[in-house]
Design a protein around this motif. Structure first.
Motif, PDB file in Angstrom:
ATOM      1  N   ILE A 104       0.843  -1.206   0.000  1.00  0.00           N
ATOM      2  CA  ILE A 104       0.000   0.000   0.000  1.00  0.00           C
ATOM      3  C   ILE A 104       0.875   1.251   0.000  1.00  0.00           C
ATOM      4  O   ILE A 104       0.609   2.210  -0.735  1.00  0.00           O
ATOM      5  CB  ILE A 104      -0.947  -0.015   1.219  1.00  0.00           C
ATOM      6  N   ASN A 105       1.911   1.250   0.833  1.00  0.00           N
ATOM      7  CA  ASN A 105       2.774   2.434   0.929  1.00  0.00           C
ATOM      8  C   ASN A 105       3.455   2.745  -0.396  1.00  0.00           C
ATOM      9  O   ASN A 105       3.511   3.901  -0.824  1.00  0.00           O
ATOM     10  CB  ASN A 105       3.828   2.220   2.020  1.00  0.00           C
ATOM     11  N   ILE A 106       3.983   1.726  -1.057  1.00  0.00           N
ATOM     12  CA  ILE A 106       4.675   1.953  -2.332  1.00  0.00           C
ATOM     13  C   ILE A 106       3.700   2.481  -3.373  1.00  0.00           C
ATOM     14  O   ILE A 106       3.967   3.471  -4.070  1.00  0.00           O
ATOM     15  CB  ILE A 106       5.337   0.640  -2.813  1.00  0.00           C
ATOM     16  N   ALA A 107       2.545   1.824  -3.474  1.00  0.00           N
ATOM     17  CA  ALA A 107       1.577   2.226  -4.508  1.00  0.00           C
ATOM     18  C   ALA A 107       0.993   3.605  -4.225  1.00  0.00           C
ATOM     19  O   ALA A 107       0.873   4.436  -5.132  1.00  0.00           O
ATOM     20  CB  ALA A 107       0.453   1.189  -4.583  1.00  0.00           C
ATOM     21  N   HIS A 108       0.644   3.862  -2.969  1.00  0.00           N
ATOM     22  CA  HIS A 108      -0.011   5.139  -2.662  1.00  0.00           C
ATOM     23  C   HIS A 108       0.973   6.299  -2.761  1.00  0.00           C
ATOM     24  O   HIS A 108       0.618   7.374  -3.265  1.00  0.00           O
ATOM     25  CB  HIS A 108      -0.619   5.096  -1.260  1.00  0.00           C
ATOM     26  N   THR A 109       2.204   6.131  -2.307  1.00  0.00           N
ATOM     27  CA  THR A 109       3.192   7.208  -2.395  1.00  0.00           C
ATOM     28  C   THR A 109       3.440   7.585  -3.851  1.00  0.00           C
ATOM     29  O   THR A 109       3.509   8.770  -4.199  1.00  0.00           O
ATOM     30  CB  THR A 109       4.518   6.789  -1.727  1.00  0.00           C
ATOM     31  N   LEU A 110       3.544   6.579  -4.714  1.00  0.00           N
ATOM     32  CA  LEU A 110       3.741   6.858  -6.136  1.00  0.00           C
ATOM     33  C   LEU A 110       2.503   7.510  -6.749  1.00  0.00           C
ATOM     34  O   LEU A 110       2.617   8.428  -7.567  1.00  0.00           O
ATOM     35  CB  LEU A 110       4.088   5.568  -6.876  1.00  0.00           C
ATOM     36  N   SER A 111       1.312   7.076  -6.334  1.00  0.00           N
ATOM     37  CA  SER A 111       0.075   7.684  -6.843  1.00  0.00           C
ATOM     38  C   SER A 111      -0.019   9.146  -6.448  1.00  0.00           C
ATOM     39  O   SER A 111      -0.406   9.996  -7.255  1.00  0.00           O
ATOM     40  CB  SER A 111      -1.139   6.919  -6.322  1.00  0.00           C
ATOM     41  N   VAL A 112       0.340   9.449  -5.197  1.00  0.00           N
ATOM     42  CA  VAL A 112       0.316  10.834  -4.739  1.00  0.00           C
ATOM     43  C   VAL A 112       1.298  11.679  -5.544  1.00  0.00           C
ATOM     44  O   VAL A 112       0.989  12.808  -5.945  1.00  0.00           O
ATOM     45  CB  VAL A 112       0.643  10.907  -3.228  1.00  0.00           C
ATOM     46  N   TYR A 113       2.483  11.133  -5.789  1.00  0.00           N
ATOM     47  CA  TYR A 113       3.492  11.876  -6.549  1.00  0.00           C
ATOM     48  C   TYR A 113       2.998  12.173  -7.967  1.00  0.00           C
ATOM     49  O   TYR A 113       3.078  13.310  -8.447  1.00  0.00           O
ATOM     50  CB  TYR A 113       4.785  11.065  -6.581  1.00  0.00           C
TER      51      TYR A 113
END
Length: 982
Positions: A183-192
């Motif tokens: 979740i952290n990897i996917a969400h951080t990239l989505s936010v970026y």
């Protein structure tokens, strides 16, 4: 009555605050973390979250039942008359309440035990909630960088849910820790990716770096001392105890300050001594083109972390901080965070709905209308366009009503021109977004609202938060600009001119001229004094002008007329600075020459560049020209603009300082463990500054000393005026510092001005109220040293303080004290240090007045000559016969050749060098400037435009241009400064 606002930090007057109750309803990180944790558990463990919710309701119901029983008992007790034991209802209620209370207490105990077990299970997903809450607040902080960077919490929660869905894999069994990592990897990239679409290019690295630093800080991987050094660098107030600089020939005083302060950080201890032992290795690293990619000398490569590497780069090569920060983000978050996603308008449209306005945040010279029309044609949508301005409100509302009914697109361009109407648009958007999709009043699902606006703090926040923001910026680089210009030329237009050969070559020269003017802005003050917004309309007008002139004069091309109309009338119409206009004329004279249309000449557009690939194609058709442009380098070197390679370093240092200053401004004002309070810091700073600030000058004593002297009266007047100005500044410092001490102690009201001063001092910046005497870009400590040096010189001169008693601060201190002491008590100075004057132009005018009175001529008939004196200021033994000797100049964009007494190329990485003494000599009937002379402007400080109240330009000084022409130094942006940044 309840009143709400969407402003993040609203300011209310005391009158409003005393009559209302103000509640801060903004979301906090801890509260958002709990909210997002519930969302994660609900997604990943729905049964567990339902159990948690049911349990919460049961506990609340049980506690309410206990309260109701207590209230019933109290009611019966208050209503009972006589003996309590005779009241059967009361006795029955007491017995029943005891049973119920025991039962409820047992249930509450069981529920609490169950809740503890559930919470332990929920805590397994805590890391996902922490990461997502950190990302939101980094996103939220961007509104302080630009008012258009507004993002809503609702949209962020939707993005969080979408990220969790997209990150899910087909694995049947996965641990909570691994799932959180997904979740952290996917969400951080989505936010970026989501955020980068709405950020200007200059802020994308800032956002990625902030995100990376906040995440690492939450994990405990960012030591505060190292982070503070990276943001602020090293500042040394007293160099008397400082370790001696072992390499003064290539390490300047400011850089050595950074190294010695970095040496005080435990992880970097010993780095200062390593320069004594391995100075050759350090110099090789220092002079490399990309030091952030090279191994550090000695064993430092294996000793330091990535943050410590950034600190070392920041200490020695400030110009490479942006590249090092990019590497830092790539190493810690991943390479995809160092490479912003490309702009895809169709993908953005697909992700939108009729409820989400699509907002273009405009850059100068860019119009997205053509892109939107092209997309509408591609997807088969009808589009209505309205350019907002006076009287366009009713038309815009009519288009909105029609679009909502029919499902067409509406583009409202230039919303910043009708900010007063924006609240009406905000109300309209809220109204059509309110109905549900199955309502009769719901808009057509195909409707889209497109808006374009320049950044403005008055643009409605709710529209920005509801909409999808997109930034539009012109292409970067010479190659990209040339491709854009040639793509805008149609085949019919390309074939319109009868003089095909001349037209094709001059069109290429015009496109190159336009691209150079646009891209030269990246060199900041070395590029243009004022960054002008040239656009495609300038190019199109000149394009038509070339066609007209070539067709009208087929035999003799009127280059002079073309150059004048292009450089002076068209492009020059935007240029407000005379020295910038001189540069534009140098370029047009270089590109529009008979050689450019000579078929035998392979015309080089960048003659100062070795092996230049930038040549005009010979009689090429439109596709061939585009192919030739695509072969040009993608990255530009400074020499392609006629600049020295050092110009890139100067602009990169300025960009690095902007990045670091912005990071400092975004830091939360919180105290760390063992850190002293802000009140204690403020009192300490005030005490130190008060000790350093000299008392006001004794004006009467100075006048009494000077009046009997035979010094020129205009020069006496200059001295009196300088003393008066410094007196006003010193008085402001004393009053402000005293008021700050009282304000911190709660003895006086802290006004907004005092609050601004307090914030500036804590950030090591010069408060605005202190910088009105003379302009400067120095941080607070160097600025204070500079002021104290000058002020102490005058004060100590009044009491005849000897040089031996002076504590040296910088090299100029003893010389200043000696010169001012001799001026006040002995004789007129033989050489003046020009940067010491708050108004150097007043001093120069006094020189002219003195010469005019001495020679009996009108001051209007005098001009200047500027002989350069190749003798150190301390070695000048006689006064100038006419005029004055002056020193203290810094040459930027060139170097002074002492052997040949002329300008020459600067040493690599030497951005400024000192100039010898210059004789400012008034002359009558000056001859016209000869060839081989460069008219070099002198500025007060690096911001060459200055301000409206205090222009930076002082005077233009004639210098020998050496082996190069004066045009060469004009392209270099060569100038002299009276003050640098450090």
């Amino acid at each position: 009555m309840y009143i709400t606002t969407k402003l993040g930090n609203p300011h209310y007057t005391p009158e409003v605050s005393t009559k209302t109750t103000i509640i801060n309803f903004a979301v906090k990180q801890q509260g958002l973390e709990a909210q997002l944790l519930g969302i994660v558990v609900q997604k990943e463990q729905p049964a567990l979250e339902r159990q948690k919710s049911d349990l919460t309701l049961r506990v609340a119901a049980g506690k309410k039942k206990l309260v109701d029983l207590e209230d019933e008992i109290l009611r019966l007790l208050s209503e009972t008359e006589g003996s309590l034991l005779e009241n059967e209802d009361l006795v029955d209620t007491l017995q029943q309440s005891k049973v119920t209370s025991d039962d409820v207490s047992r249930q509450l105990k069981e529920a609490e035990d169950t809740e503890i077990r559930i919470d332990l299970k929920r805590e397994e997903f805590r890391s996902a909630a922490i990461r997502s809450s950190i990302a939101y607040f980094v996103l939220n902080d961007m509104a302080r960088v630009d008012p258009m960077y507004q993002f809503s919490l609702d949209a962020y929660v939707d993005l969080f849910n979408q990220s969790m869905d997209e990150s899910r894999t087909n694995a049947k069994s996965i641990s909570s820790a691994d799932r959180c990592r997904q979740i952290n990897i996917a969400h951080t990239l989505s936010v970026y990716k989501y955020t980068c679409g709405g950020l200007f290019e200059r802020d994308k690295l800032l956002f990625a770096l902030q995100l990376c630093l906040r995440i690492l800080t939450s994990e405990g991987n960012i030591p505060k001392q190292e982070f503070d050094f990276f943001c602020r660098g090293g500042m040394v107030s007293d160099r008397s105890d400082q370790r001696q600089n072992p390499c003064p020939e290539w390490i300047d005083a400011g850089t050595w300050d950074n190294i010695t302060e970095l040496d005080s950080i435990p992880a970097c201890m010993g780095i200062a001594s390593s320069f004594e032992q391995g100075h050759r290795d350090w110099r090789a690293w220092f002079t490399s083109s990309k030091p952030e990619e090279m191994s550090l000398p000695g064993d430092w490569e294996n000793k330091v972390t990535e943050l410590q590497r950034m600190c070392i780069v920041r200490a020695l090569r400030l110009d490479r901080v942006l590249f090092c920060a990019n590497r830092f983000v790539s190493v810690n978050l991943g390479p995809q965070f160092a490479d912003p996603p490309p702009f895809d308008l169709e993908a953005i449209f697909r992700s939108s709905t009729y409820r989400t306005p699509l907002i273009f945040v405009l850059s100068p010279g860019v119009d997205p209308t053509a892109q939107v029309k092209s997309l509408a044609k591609k997807v088969g949508a009808n589009i209505d366009i309205c350019a907002l301005g006076q009287g366009q409100a009713s038309i815009a509302m009519g288009l909105l009503d029609s679009g909502l009914r029919k499902g067409s697109w509406v583009l409202l361009a230039n919303c910043h021109l009708m900010l007063s109407w924006m609240p009406e648009l905000e109300k309209c958007i809220n109204e059509y977004c309110a109905p549900t999709e199955d309502s009769n009043r719901a808009p057509n699902r195909d409707f889209r609202l497109w808006l374009s606006a320049s950044p403005s703090p008055h643009f409605p926040i709710s529209i920005l938060q509801r909409g999808i923001k997109m930034t539009t910026e012109p292409p970067r680089g010479l190659r990209a600009n040339l491709i854009k210009l040639y793509n805008s030329v149609s085949e019919d237009r390309f074939m319109r001119c009868q003089q095909r050969f001349k037209y094709r070559r001059l069109l290429f020269a015009l496109c190159w001229f336009h691209a150079v003017l646009l891209e030269r802005r990246k060199f900041k003050s070395l590029g243009f004094n004022v960054p002008y917004d040239f656009n495609e309309s300038d190019h199109d007008i000149c394009h038509d002008l070339i066609i007209v002139f070539l067709d009208e004069y087929p035999d003799n091309t009127p280059f002079d007329a073309m150059r004048y109309l292009i450089a002076e009338a068209n492009y020059g119409g935007r240029v407000t600075e005379a020295l910038d206009r001189r540069l534009v004329n140098v370029y047009i004279n270089e590109f529009f020459t008979p050689l450019a249309v000579d078929p035998q000449t392979n015309f080089n557009l960048a003659p100062q560049m070795a092996d230049s690939p930038y040549t005009i194609p010979n009689d090429a058709d439109l596709p061939s020209c585009r192919d030739a442009i695509r072969k040009f380098p993608q990255s530009d070197v400074a020499t392609a603009f006629g600049q020295h390679a050092n110009a890139d370093i100067s602009s990169q240092i300025e960009e690095s300082n902007t990045l670091l200053d912005t990071i400092v401004s975004l830091q939360p004002k919180v105290l760390h463990d063992s850190a002293e309070s802000y009140e204690t810091q403020m009192l300490r700073h005030c005490s130190t500054l008060q000790e350093q600030t000299p008392p006001a000058f004794d004006v009467r004593a100075i006048r009494t000393t000077m009046e009997p002297r035979a010094d020129p009266e205009p020069m006496k007047t200059v001295l009196y005026q300088e003393v008066d100005r410094y007196n006003a500044l010193l008085l402001t410092l004393h009053q402000t510092l005293k008021a700050l001490e009282l304000g911190v102690q709660g003895l006086v009201v802290v006004t907004p001005e005092l609050e601004e001063t307090m914030g500036a001092i804590l950030d090591s910046k010069v408060p605005l109220s202190w910088s009105r005497c003379y302009p400067s870009l120095k941080p607070l400590l160097p600025w204070m040293q500079d002021l104290v040096i000058f002020g102490t010189s005058l004060i100590e001169a009044q009491v005849s303080l000897t040089v031996e008693n002076c504590r040296p601060i910088i090299y100029f201190q003893v010389r200043r004290i000696t010169a001012l002491q001799k001026w006040t008590f002995e004789a007129y100075p033989r050489c003046f240090w020009l940067p010491g004057f708050t108004y150097p132009t007043g001093f120069l005018t006094a020189i002219l007045q003195t010469s005019a009175r001495r020679n009996g001529v009108a001051i209007d008939g005098l001009s200047w000559e500027f002989p350069v004196v190749d003798v150190p200021a301390a070695s000048i033994t006689q006064h100038a016969k006419d005029g004055s000797y002056c020193c203290g100049f810094f040459l930027e964009g060139a170097r002074w050749d002492y052997d040949n007494s002329c300008l020459t190329e600067p040493v690599p990485m030497e951005l400024c060098c000192s100039m010898p003494v210059i004789h400012f000599k008034p002359v009558e009937m000056k001859k016209k400037t000869a060839r081989g002379i460069y008219s070099c402007p002198i500025y007060l400080y690096p911001v060459r435009t200055g301000s409206r109240e205090r222009p930076s330009f002082v005077i233009s000084c004639d210098l020998r241009s050496g082996t190069q022409s004066s045009d060469h130094w004009t392209c270099r942006g060569t100038a002299m400064l009276l003050s640098t940044m450090h």
